[in-house]
Scaffold this motif. Structure first.
Motif, PDB file in Angstrom:
ATOM      1  N   ILE A 230      -5.184  -0.360  -3.760  1.00 29.24           N
ATOM      2  CA  ILE A 230      -4.063   0.032  -2.901  1.00 29.24           C
ATOM      3  C   ILE A 230      -4.266   1.512  -2.578  1.00 29.24           C
ATOM      4  CG2 ILE A 230      -1.565   0.230  -2.650  1.00 29.24           C
ATOM      5  CD1 ILE A 230      -1.180  -2.019  -4.477  1.00 29.24           C
ATOM      6  N   PRO A 231      -4.986   1.813  -1.496  1.00 30.97           N
ATOM      7  CA  PRO A 231      -5.303   3.217  -1.215  1.00 30.97           C
ATOM      8  C   PRO A 231      -4.138   4.012  -0.656  1.00 30.97           C
ATOM      9  CG  PRO A 231      -6.214   1.800   0.494  1.00 30.97           C
ATOM     10  CD  PRO A 231      -5.626   0.892  -0.549  1.00 30.97           C
ATOM     11  N   ALA A 232      -3.105   3.346  -0.127  1.00 28.63           N
ATOM     12  CA  ALA A 232      -2.000   4.069   0.506  1.00 28.63           C
ATOM     13  C   ALA A 232      -0.827   3.113   0.686  1.00 28.63           C
ATOM     14  CB  ALA A 232      -2.443   4.649   1.853  1.00 28.63           C
ATOM     15  N   PHE A 233       0.217   3.591   1.366  1.00 23.09           N
ATOM     16  CA  PHE A 233       1.355   2.725   1.685  1.00 23.09           C
ATOM     17  C   PHE A 233       0.963   1.701   2.746  1.00 23.09           C
ATOM     18  CE2 PHE A 233       5.189   1.828   4.229  1.00 23.09           C
ATOM     19  CZ  PHE A 233       6.000   1.303   3.245  1.00 23.09           C
ATOM     20  N   ARG A 234       0.129   2.129   3.702  1.00 24.56           N
ATOM     21  CA  ARG A 234      -0.397   1.224   4.739  1.00 24.56           C
ATOM     22  C   ARG A 234      -1.878   1.521   4.932  1.00 24.56           C
ATOM     23  NH1 ARG A 234       3.457   4.528   7.193  1.00 24.56           N
ATOM     24  NH2 ARG A 234       4.945   2.815   7.347  1.00 24.56           N
ATOM     25  N   TRP A 235      -2.657   0.463   5.126  1.00 25.99           N
ATOM     26  CA  TRP A 235      -4.089   0.636   5.315  1.00 25.99           C
ATOM     27  C   TRP A 235      -4.643  -0.554   6.092  1.00 25.99           C
ATOM     28  CZ3 TRP A 235      -1.750  -0.927   0.911  1.00 25.99           C
ATOM     29  CH2 TRP A 235      -2.187  -2.103   0.300  1.00 25.99           C
ATOM     30  N   TYR A 236      -5.853  -0.365   6.639  1.00 26.08           N
ATOM     31  CA  TYR A 236      -6.498  -1.400   7.439  1.00 26.08           C
ATOM     32  C   TYR A 236      -7.659  -1.995   6.654  1.00 26.08           C
ATOM     33  CZ  TYR A 236      -8.860  -3.712  11.336  1.00 26.08           C
ATOM     34  OH  TYR A 236      -9.453  -4.641  12.148  1.00 26.08           O
ATOM     35  N   GLU A 237      -7.689  -3.340   6.566  1.00 23.90           N
ATOM     36  CA  GLU A 237      -8.760  -4.033   5.861  1.00 23.90           C
ATOM     37  C   GLU A 237      -9.724  -4.623   6.888  1.00 23.90           C
ATOM     38  OE1 GLU A 237      -6.317  -5.122   1.774  1.00 23.90           O
ATOM     39  OE2 GLU A 237      -7.041  -6.761   3.053  1.00 23.90           O
ATOM     40  N   LYS A 238     -10.895  -4.026   6.989  1.00 25.08           N
ATOM     41  CA  LYS A 238     -11.859  -4.427   8.015  1.00 25.08           C
ATOM     42  C   LYS A 238     -12.335  -5.864   7.825  1.00 25.08           C
ATOM     43  CE  LYS A 238     -13.913   0.093   9.025  1.00 25.08           C
ATOM     44  NZ  LYS A 238     -15.199   0.815   9.145  1.00 25.08           N
ATOM     45  N   ASP A 239     -12.566  -6.262   6.577  1.00 20.23           N
ATOM     46  CA  ASP A 239     -13.129  -7.588   6.350  1.00 20.23           C
ATOM     47  C   ASP A 239     -12.171  -8.697   6.774  1.00 20.23           C
ATOM     48  OD1 ASP A 239     -11.379  -6.850   4.375  1.00 20.23           O
ATOM     49  OD2 ASP A 239     -12.450  -7.859   2.761  1.00 20.23           O
TER      50      ASP A 239
END
Length: 708
Positions: A230-239
Motif C-alpha cells: 500500500i504505497p499511498a492513499f491512492r495509486w495506479y496498478e499497471k498490471d
C-alpha cells in the motif's frame, strides 16, 4: 407473578404514565404557542376537553412512534445515511399528522411545517423524560442493561454466561489525532477524560507510521497484520490497469483480501469481535458501517445495521438531526469568519463540505458510539471503532485550529459516555485509545506556488498545462526547462543516429499523477513495469530535474538501472541502499525515514516516481498536493507520529527505550493484549486460523443497538 415482578411492572407503568403526562403538557404548550397547531374544535372547547384531546394526541403519537418508526427506518435502510438523516424531520412530522387525524371529532390539526416542529420537540422531551426517570431509578436502569446484555448473548448464540468473564478490550481510534495534539488538548483542558487517564490509569506511547501515513495503510496493518503493497492513499496498478483508492468499497474489499491471503489470518477481531465505522472488518462477525463489506446486499451482510439500530429510536433520530443541522450552520459561520479575518492558509469549504463535515462529526459519531455501547452491553470480547470527526475538520480548518479543538472536546464527551456505559457491561473492559496517524499543517502546494503537482509534472514533460499554471512563475520555468532539455536530447539523439524520444501528447502517453496528502505518485501507464530513471530521462529529459529542484518538493524516489533505487532532492542523489537518517535529501525528515522509504520501494506497485513534499522542521509545515491545510499521507512532522494510550493493567507495548514502528507492529501489540485478557482463545502469533476471505466472515448484527 412474584412480588418483584409486580413491583417492576408497576414501575414501568408509572414511567409510561409520567412520559405520557409530560408529552401531553408539551403538546398543550405547543398548541398555545404555534398559530398553525390546534387541539380544539373551531368553536372552541373547555380546558378539560382540550386536555383530553392533547392526551389522546400524545398517546397516539407515542404509540405510532413505537410501532411504526422502526418499520419505516428498516424499509429505508438502503437509503444513504445522509439522506436518511435529512428525512428524519419529515418522517416524524408525518407520524404526528397521522396521530392528529386519529383524534375524535377532528379536534387536532396542524400545518405540515408546524407538524415537523411539534414532532421534533415532543420526541426530544419524551426522550429526556424517559432518560431522567431511568437515571433516578438505578436499580431499574441496571436491570434493563442486564436484560439487554442477556438478550444479545442469546441472539448471538452465546447463551447465559457460565461465570465471571475475562476482561474485554475496547479499541477506540481517534482518526488523525497526533501524539502532540492529544497531549496539548489534555493539558489545555479540552479533553478532561483523556487528561484523567493520562494522570493515573493509562500510559501514553507514541508510535511511528510507515511512509504512507494514512488510514488505509495504518488501519489495514492494525486490524489485519499486514499493509504490504500500500504505497499511498491512492495509486495506479499497471498490471491490472486499475486505480486503487483506499476509501472506495471495491478497493477496500481487495486490500482486505490481500492482507488475509498474506497473513493467513482473518484479523484482530475474529474471536467474538465487532468492527464499527472502519474501512476494514478485522475479521469481526459483527460489523456496522464497515467499508470493506458495504457493497453486499444479502442478509449475510448488515453493514448498515448500525444506522437502523440508531435511527429506529425516533428520539435518537431527532436529536442527531438537530445536531446535524446545527453543525452545518456552525461550519458555514466558521467559514465566513475565516474569510472575513483573512486567515491563511485557507482552502475552499463550500459545496457539499458543510454536510460532509456534519455527517462525520455528528451522524457517524453518534451511530458508532451507540454501536460500541451496545457491543459492551452484549459482552463482546473485542471491539474496534473509528471516530473520524477530528480528521475531517482538521483537513479544512487546520490541525491546530479552534474548529478542530472544539471537535476534540466533543470526542472527549463521547469517550466519557462510553467509559460510563462500560460500568454496566456484563464484563470488565480495558479501554485502549489510539490513532492511525497525525496531521501536519501547511499551505497547499498549489496555494504556495500557483500550480498543482499535476501541472508541474506536465510542464516538466512538455505537455499542455492549465492557463493558471502557464501564468505562474514555476510553470513558466518548468515549461522553458522542459523545452531546453528536449531540444538538447533531440540534438544528441540525432547526432548519435537514435530515434527521438517518445514524448507524446495523446492520452495514452500522459502520466498519471495522484496525490495522497503531501505524497505524490507519478506513473506512466503505457509502459509495463516500473520505469527506471534512465528510461524516464530518455522520454522526458527535464522531468526529474524539474521536480527534484523545485522548492516545494523534498525528495523523489526512482529506480536506477545502475544503483538500484535512488533518492533525489536538493541537488543531491543518493543510492537508497546507502541512505541513512539525517543524510542527503532525507535530512530533517526524522528518525526512521530511510527505512520507511526502503520498505515502500520494495512494494510491487510502487509508482514510477514517488514524490514527497518539502518539510520545515522548524514550523512543522508541509505542502499537501491536495486541497488540505491539514494533511497526512507522506513523511514530515506530526502526521507520522500517532499515539497509543493503554491501561496500566496491560503490559507495556514496547521495552524501555524502544520505539513502536509501523502499523503491523501495533497489530502485534493489540493481539498480545487480547491474549493477556482472554488467554489461549486469542493466539499471540500472526498465523492464527481465520476465514479465507472477508466475504465469508463479515456479518453484521441483525438486532441493532437498543436505546438506553
Amino acid at each position: 407473578m412474584t412480588e418483584g415482578r409486580w413491583r417492576r411492572a408497576s414501575g414501568a407503568l408509572l414511567r409510561v404514565a409520567v412520559v405520557w403526562a409530560v408529552s401531553t403538557l408539551t403538546m398543550l404548550a405547543l398548541a398555545a404557542a404555534l398559530p398553525d397547531f390546534r387541539l380544539q374544535s373551531p368553536g372552541g372547547d373547555s380546558v378539560t376537553r382540550t386536555a383530553l384531546t392533547a392526551a389522546w394526541g400524545a398517546g397516539a403519537f407515542g404509540l405510532l412512534t413505537a410501532l411504526v418508526w422502526p418499520l419505516v427506518v428498516r424499509a429505508l435502510l438502503l437509503v444513504p445515511a445522509l439522506v436518511l438523516g435529512l428525512l428524519v424531520f419529515f418522517l416524524n412530522g408525518s407520524l404526528l399528522l397521522i396521530a392528529l387525524r386519529l383524534i375524535p371529532d377532528g379536534r387536532g390539526d396542524a400545518a405540515p411545517e408546524t407538524a415537523v416542529v411539534v414532532a421534533a420537540v415532543m420526541s426530544a422531551v419524551a426522550s429526556a423524560t424517559s432518560t431522567a426517570l431511568a437515571v433516578r431509578d438505578d436499580n431499574a436502569y441496571r436491570r434493563r442493561l442486564s436484560r439487554l446484555a442477556t438478550r444479545r448473548r442469546r441472539r448471538s448464540g452465546q447463551g447465559e454466561a457460565p461465570g465471571p468473564c475475562p476482561p474485554g478490550l475496547l479499541f477506540l481510534q481517534l482518526d488523525g489525532v497526533g501524539h502532540e495534539v492529544l497531549l496539548r488538548a489534555a493539558k489545555d483542558g479540552l479533553m478532561p477524560t483523556v487528561a484523567d487517564w493520562l494522570a493515573g490509569t493509562h500510559r501514553l506511547t507514541p508510535w511511528r507510521t510507515d511512509w504512507s501515513s494514512q488510514t488505509g495503510a495504518s488501519q489495514l496493518g492494525i486490524l489485519h497484520g499486514s499493509n504490504h503493497d500500500i504505497p499511498a492513499f491512492r495509486w495506479y496498478e499497471k498490471d491490472r490497469g486499475r486505480l486503487m483508492v483506499s476509501n472506495r468499497p471495491a478497493s477496500a474489499v481487495e486490500l482486505q483480501r490481500r492482507a488475509i491471503a498474506r497473513t493467513g489470518d482473518g484479523g484482530l477481531l475474529t474471536h467474538d469481535g465487532a468492527s464499527r465505522g472502519n474501512l476494514f472488518s478485522g475479521g469481526a462477525d459483527q460489523v456496522a458501517l464497515v467499508l470493506s463489506v458495504s457493497t453486499r446486499r444479502d442478509r449475510a451482510n448488515r453493514s448498515r445495521a448500525g444506522y437502523f439500530a440508531y435511527f429506529s429510536d425516533p428520539a435518537n433520530a431527532v436529536r442527531t438531526a438537530l445536531s446535524f443541522t446545527a453543525e452545518v450552520a456552525r461550519e458555514l459561520r466558521q467559514s465566513v469568519r475565516a474569510r472575513l479575518r483573512g486567515d491563511r492558509p485557507r482552502v475552499s469549504r463550500g459545496g457539499l463540505y458543510p454536510f460532509i463535515r456534519a455527517f462525520a462529526t455528528v451522524v457517524s459519531r453518534d451511530v458508532v458510539v451507540a454501536a460500541v455501547i451496545g457491543d459492551m452491553l452484549a459482552g463482546r470480547t473485542a471491539v474496534y471503532a473509528d471516530l473520524v470527526a477530528y480528521d475531517e475538520v482538521a483537513h479544512h480548518s487546520g490541525p491546530h485550529s479552534g474548529d478542530a479543538a472544539r471537535v476534540l472536546t466533543s470526542l472527549d464527551r463521547s469517550l466519557a459516555l462510553i467509559a460510563k456505559a462500560s460500568e454496566h457491561a456484563p464484563r470488565d473492559y480495558r479501554i485502549v485509545l489510539l490513532s492511525d496517524h497525525g496531521q501536519s499543517p501547511g499551505e497547499t502546494f498549489q496555494g504556495a506556488y500557483g500550480l498543482s503537482l499535476k501541472d508541474l509534472v506536465r510542464a516538466g514533460c512538455g505537455l499542455p498545462v492549465s492557463r493558471r499554471a502557464e501564468r505562474s512563475r514555476c510553470g513558466a520555468e518548468a515549461r522553458d526547462a522542459a523545452g531546453d532539455a528536449l531540444r538538447r536530447a533531440l540534438h544528441r539523439r540525432l547526432e548519435e543516429g537514435e530515434p527521438p524520444p517518445e514524448t507524446g501528447r495523446g492520452t495514452a502517453f500522459d502520466p498519471i499523477v495522484l496525490a495522497s496528502g503531501n505524497l505524490g505518485l507519478i506513473s506512466f501507464p503505457d509502459v509495463p513495469g516500473r520505469l527506471s530513471r534512465e528510461e524516464i530521462e530518455a522520454r522526458h529529459p527535464a522531468l526529474l530535474g524539474t521536480l527534484a529542484n523545485h522548492p516545494g518538493i523534498g525528495f523523489l524516489l526512482v529506480r536506477s538501472e545502475r544503483y538500484g533505487s535512488v533518492v533525489l532532492g536538493g541537488g543531491t542523489e543518493t543510492p537508497l541502499a546507502e541512505l541513512a537518517d539525517g543524510q542527503g535529501p532525507l535530512a530533517g525528515f526524522g528518525e526512521g525515514a530511510a527505512d520507511a522509504v526502503r520498505r515502500t520501494d520494495s512494494f510491487p506497485h510502487v509508482a514510477d516516481i514517488m514524490v514527497n513534499s518539502m518539510y520545515d522542521p522548524e514550523t512543522g509545515r508541509v505542502h499537501a498536493f491536495e486541497e488540505q491545510i491539514g494533511s497526512h499521507g507522506g513523511l514530515g512532522g506530526e502526521q507520522s507520529r500517532p499515539f497509543l494510550l493503554s491501561p496500566a493493567e496491560l503490559s507495556a507495548p514496547v521495552a524501555p527505550g524502544a520505539e513502536l514502528v509501523g502499523a503491523e507492529a501495533v497489530h502485534r501489540v493489540l493481539r498480545h493484549w487480547l491474549h493477556e485478557c482472554t488467554g489461549p482463545q486469542i493466539p499471540v502469533g500472526d498465523s492464527a486460523p481465520g476465514p479465507a476471505a472477508p466475504q465469508d466472515q463479515a456479518q453484521a448484527q441483525d438486532d441493532g443497538v437498543e436505546a438506553i
